[in-house]
Design a protein around this motif. Structure first.
Motif, mmCIF file in Angstrom:
data_model
loop_
_atom_site.group_PDB
_atom_site.id
_atom_site.type_symbol
_atom_site.label_atom_id
_atom_site.label_comp_id
_atom_site.label_asym_id
_atom_site.label_seq_id
_atom_site.Cartn_x
_atom_site.Cartn_y
_atom_site.Cartn_z
ATOM 1 N N LEU A 1 14.277 -5.684 52.089
ATOM 2 C CA LEU A 1 15.084 -5.061 51.037
ATOM 3 C C LEU A 1 15.436 -3.594 51.306
ATOM 4 C CD1 LEU A 1 13.805 -6.539 47.651
ATOM 5 C CD2 LEU A 1 16.166 -6.419 48.427
ATOM 6 N N PRO A 2 14.473 -2.703 51.589
ATOM 7 C CA PRO A 2 14.867 -1.300 51.828
ATOM 8 C C PRO A 2 15.733 -1.130 53.066
ATOM 9 C CG PRO A 2 12.524 -1.640 52.277
ATOM 10 C CD PRO A 2 13.011 -2.877 51.629
ATOM 11 N N VAL A 3 15.422 -1.879 54.124
ATOM 12 C CA VAL A 3 16.242 -1.815 55.332
ATOM 13 C C VAL A 3 17.634 -2.351 55.055
ATOM 14 C CG1 VAL A 3 16.437 -2.591 57.740
ATOM 15 C CG2 VAL A 3 14.186 -2.094 56.761
ATOM 16 N N GLY A 4 17.698 -3.478 54.358
ATOM 17 C CA GLY A 4 18.978 -4.099 54.053
ATOM 18 C C GLY A 4 19.852 -3.214 53.179
ATOM 19 N N PHE A 5 19.236 -2.492 52.220
ATOM 20 C CA PHE A 5 20.038 -1.629 51.357
ATOM 21 C C PHE A 5 20.672 -0.483 52.150
ATOM 22 C CE2 PHE A 5 20.569 1.912 48.369
ATOM 23 C CZ PHE A 5 21.416 1.310 47.454
ATOM 24 N N LEU A 6 19.899 0.122 53.039
ATOM 25 C CA LEU A 6 20.458 1.193 53.878
ATOM 26 C C LEU A 6 21.564 0.650 54.772
ATOM 27 C CD1 LEU A 6 17.170 3.084 54.890
ATOM 28 C CD2 LEU A 6 18.901 3.785 53.222
ATOM 29 N N LEU A 7 21.356 -0.537 55.329
ATOM 30 C CA LEU A 7 22.384 -1.148 56.179
ATOM 31 C C LEU A 7 23.631 -1.467 55.373
ATOM 32 C CD1 LEU A 7 23.163 -2.287 58.948
ATOM 33 C CD2 LEU A 7 22.026 -4.430 58.315
ATOM 34 N N ALA A 8 23.445 -1.940 54.125
ATOM 35 C CA ALA A 8 24.587 -2.237 53.262
ATOM 36 C C ALA A 8 25.389 -0.973 52.977
ATOM 37 C CB ALA A 8 24.112 -2.880 51.959
ATOM 38 N N CYS A 9 24.696 0.125 52.694
ATOM 39 C CA CYS A 9 25.393 1.394 52.436
ATOM 40 C C CYS A 9 26.218 1.809 53.648
ATOM 41 C CB CYS A 9 24.391 2.482 52.079
ATOM 42 S SG CYS A 9 23.579 2.244 50.473
ATOM 43 N N LEU A 10 25.669 1.637 54.842
ATOM 44 C CA LEU A 10 26.392 1.990 56.068
ATOM 45 C C LEU A 10 27.616 1.104 56.258
ATOM 46 C CD1 LEU A 10 26.498 3.665 58.664
ATOM 47 C CD2 LEU A 10 24.977 1.986 59.732
ATOM 48 N N ARG A 11 27.452 -0.185 56.018
ATOM 49 C CA ARG A 11 28.577 -1.118 56.174
ATOM 50 C C ARG A 11 29.670 -0.844 55.141
ATOM 51 N NH1 ARG A 11 24.713 -6.497 56.852
ATOM 52 N NH2 ARG A 11 24.533 -6.442 59.137
ATOM 53 N N ILE A 12 29.273 -0.571 53.911
ATOM 54 C CA ILE A 12 30.256 -0.283 52.866
ATOM 55 C C ILE A 12 30.994 1.018 53.174
ATOM 56 C CG2 ILE A 12 30.509 0.354 50.428
ATOM 57 C CD1 ILE A 12 28.255 -1.647 49.831
ATOM 58 N N ALA A 13 30.259 2.017 53.656
ATOM 59 C CA ALA A 13 30.894 3.287 54.016
ATOM 60 C C ALA A 13 31.906 3.099 55.138
ATOM 61 C CB ALA A 13 29.828 4.301 54.424
ATOM 62 N N ALA A 14 31.556 2.274 56.121
ATOM 63 C CA ALA A 14 32.483 2.010 57.224
ATOM 64 C C ALA A 14 33.751 1.347 56.713
ATOM 65 C CB ALA A 14 31.804 1.131 58.273
ATOM 66 N N GLY A 15 33.602 0.377 55.807
ATOM 67 C CA GLY A 15 34.773 -0.305 55.275
ATOM 68 C C GLY A 15 35.628 0.577 54.401
ATOM 69 N N ALA A 16 34.995 1.522 53.686
ATOM 70 C CA ALA A 16 35.725 2.364 52.741
ATOM 71 C C ALA A 16 36.377 3.568 53.404
ATOM 72 C CB ALA A 16 34.779 2.832 51.635
ATOM 73 N N LEU A 17 35.787 4.096 54.484
ATOM 74 C CA LEU A 17 36.248 5.359 55.062
ATOM 75 C C LEU A 17 37.117 5.196 56.300
ATOM 76 C CD1 LEU A 17 32.911 7.395 54.701
ATOM 77 C CD2 LEU A 17 34.884 7.384 53.167
ATOM 78 N N LEU A 18 36.921 4.118 57.042
ATOM 79 C CA LEU A 18 37.693 3.947 58.274
ATOM 80 C C LEU A 18 39.070 3.357 57.977
ATOM 81 C CD1 LEU A 18 34.984 2.470 60.683
ATOM 82 C CD2 LEU A 18 35.900 4.805 60.683
ATOM 83 N N PRO A 19 40.064 3.678 58.791
ATOM 84 C CA PRO A 19 41.364 2.996 58.659
ATOM 85 C C PRO A 19 41.180 1.495 58.836
ATOM 86 C CG PRO A 19 41.540 4.909 60.093
ATOM 87 C CD PRO A 19 40.079 4.719 59.833
ATOM 88 N N MET A 20 41.966 0.710 58.114
ATOM 89 C CA MET A 20 41.759 -0.735 58.099
ATOM 90 C C MET A 20 41.862 -1.358 59.487
ATOM 91 S SD MET A 20 40.773 -3.178 56.245
ATOM 92 C CE MET A 20 40.863 -2.433 54.625
ATOM 93 N N ARG A 21 42.644 -0.776 60.368
ATOM 94 C CA ARG A 21 42.780 -1.374 61.704
ATOM 95 C C ARG A 21 41.489 -1.260 62.518
ATOM 96 N NH1 ARG A 21 45.681 3.368 61.687
ATOM 97 N NH2 ARG A 21 45.111 4.954 63.256
#
Length: 509
Positions: free
Chosen positions: A259-279
């Motif tokens: 759970l704690p590892v997964g939450f940090l990984l989820a935050c990183l994945r969500i940040a990548a999807g939200a901040l990077l250009p879609m391409r």
């Protein structure tokens, strides 16, 4: 081997194996069966208490149950079954709201119970005209499944003590339903009548089995395959809860550690999807362990300079992330229409989301305007479904354009479900991305020919039904006439709408 055979014969006592019980001509007979180890292949009720614990109290409650599990096992196998069950009940439910326990029993447990039904016990149980279950488990946990999915007419289980709408963690007299308590419960239910068939799996079932005209033992065996879903009288189409796998002690421990590892990984994945250009999102997701498979040929962007309107991507609905993974597969952001998505999800979304109003005229005008601006994604089911079924398609989209591209969306989650009907939907994307290696499969089907659209005079519902069948065939799913309202009534006890004054309480999508 000889020692095992002797132990098995002793456990069976004076009763033959259930395989010797005929299921022919039982329509007028009454069957009384135990649950764990009898109707269910699993002998331990820990996974089901763990599911309730996680749903009513989250990770801390599950941790408490896991810490007390060794004590429960010691008491259960070394001193008395009743003492072991009491520990499980207290750890999983003490202080929980009765309504939350009932909700978990109705929406979460049936999926797991249905995947654990014993084939031989079910053969006899379903053959009898009147069905009764006696179980040490709390009645509130098992009754919804047994009545709705196994056709039990009577469910007698341990009754929980409550106070102020909450479970105290203790039980009402006569206590845990094991041994002689089961026999007394059977006498109370049937009086002087003697049920024709009794099914049990352990010595503590002998007292009630002796009160039946015929009794049979379900002998514990490794590798017994449970009844397949297509052999069940009713499929589990809708279910809720966050955990994908049945939480055995090992699975529960691994889940808590992750759970704690997964939450940090989820935050990183969500940040990548939200901040990077879609391409770049497609490649970033793959680097971060999110697999995206793209099949078919997506259409090119609309030529706005030539006056072309955008394409309407009609998607099957698996999670609220469908439009985001569609955009990642296309390499460009696609606007999406939504309904009752949480404010947090809207803020984190890397694509434009436009809420529907459920006013047909206003929604139609809005969708037409969005198509004039570019491509648009829509999920006409109106809500997600976890099982291989497609819900009924709303036909509004078919009236608004003949530029329709069906898209089959499928996803795989190994640890957590990224959807909920009863909980806070703002956590849906986090739970999806907390999976160690979630996967999405995006399949672009051919653009719908003009002669199959409303532009050629076809009724909108006919077009919508055709696309539903097309997507179902692509995914090997089954079409249904079930709707969003059916889902929320089954899982949450409401119709899935959000009152204006309760906007921050999210029950949709």
């Amino acid at each position: 081997l000889q020692v095992i055979m002797v132990a098995t014969m002793e456990a069976m006592g004076p009763f033959p194996r259930v395989e010797k019980c005929s299921s022919v001509g039982r329509e007028g007979h009454t069957v009384v069966a135990d649950l764990d180890g009898t109707l269910l292949t699993g002998h331990s009720s820990f996974p089901y208490f763990a599911l309730v614990a996680f749903e009513v109290g989250g990770a801390l409650r599950l941790l408490l149950l896991l810490l007390l599990a060794p004590l429960a096992a010691l008491l259960y196998y070394g001193i008395s079954e009743a003492a072991g069950v009491r520990v499980l009940i207290f750890a999983a439910m003490a202080g929980a709201r009765v309504a939350d326990v009932e909700s978990a029993a109705r929406a979460v447990l049936p999926k797991f119970y249905a995947g654990d039904v014993h084939p031989e016990a079910w053969r006899v149980f379903q053959a009898c005209g009147r069905r009764c279950v006696l179980t040490a488990n709390p009645r509130v946990m098992v009754e919804a499944f047994l009545r709705e999915y196994l056709g039990a007419e009577m469910v007698v289980g341990t009754e929980l003590q409550t106070c102020g709408g909450r479970v105290t963690g203790f039980v009402l007299p006569p206590g845990i339903l094991v041994g002689e308590n089961k026999a007394r419960a059977l006498r109370a239910a049937f009086g002087e009548a003697s049920p024709e068939v009794g099914l049990g799996d352990r010595k503590t079932d002998f007292p009630f089995m002796r009160l039946c005209q015929e009794s049979y033992m379900v002998v514990p065996e490794r590798g017994v395959a449970p009844v397949s879903p297509d052999k069940m009288p009713k499929p589990v189409v809708f279910h809720d809860g966050r955990l994908v796998q049945k939480p055995t002690p090992v699975v529960a421990l691994l889940t808590l550690l992750w759970l704690p590892v997964g939450f940090l990984l989820a935050c990183l994945r969500i940040a990548a999807g939200a901040l990077l250009p879609m391409r770049f999102v497609y490649h970033a997701f793959r680097i971060l362990g999110v697999r995206i498979t793209v099949r078919g040929t997506p259409p090119p962007p609309p030529e706005r300079s030539l006056g072309h309107t955008g394409a309407l991507f009609v998607c099957s609905h698996r999670t609220l992330l469908d439009p985001i993974f569609l955009s990642a597969a296309l390499g460009r952001p696609i606007a999406a229409v939504t309904y009752s998505v949480s404010r947090l999800s809207e803020v984190l979304s890397p694509i434009r989301t436009v809420p529907l109003t459920r006013d047909r005229a206003r929604d139609a005008a809005m969708i037409k305007r969005l198509l004039e601006e570019g491509d648009l994604a829509i999920c006409p089911e109106g809500t997600t479904c976890r099982e291989p079924f497609l819900l009924r398609f709303s036909a509004l989209f078919a009236e608004l354009t003949d530029e329709i591209v069906p898209v089959a969306m499928a996803c795989r989650m190994g640890m957590f479900h990224g959807t909920t009907a009863r909980g806070w939907k703002g956590m849906d994307p986090f739970y999806f991305f907390m999976n160690p290696s979630p996967a999405y499969e995006v399949t672009f089907l051919s653009k719908l020919p003009r002669e199959l659209t409303c532009a050629d005079g076809r009724p909108s519902h006919e077009v919508a039904n055709y696309i539903q069948r097309l997507l179902a065939a692509s995914l090997s799913y089954e079409c249904t006439g079930l709707t969003r309202r059916d889902k929320y009534r089954a899982l949450a006890g409401n119709d899935g709408t959000v009152a204006e004054k309760l906007k921050k309480v999210i029950m949709g999508c």
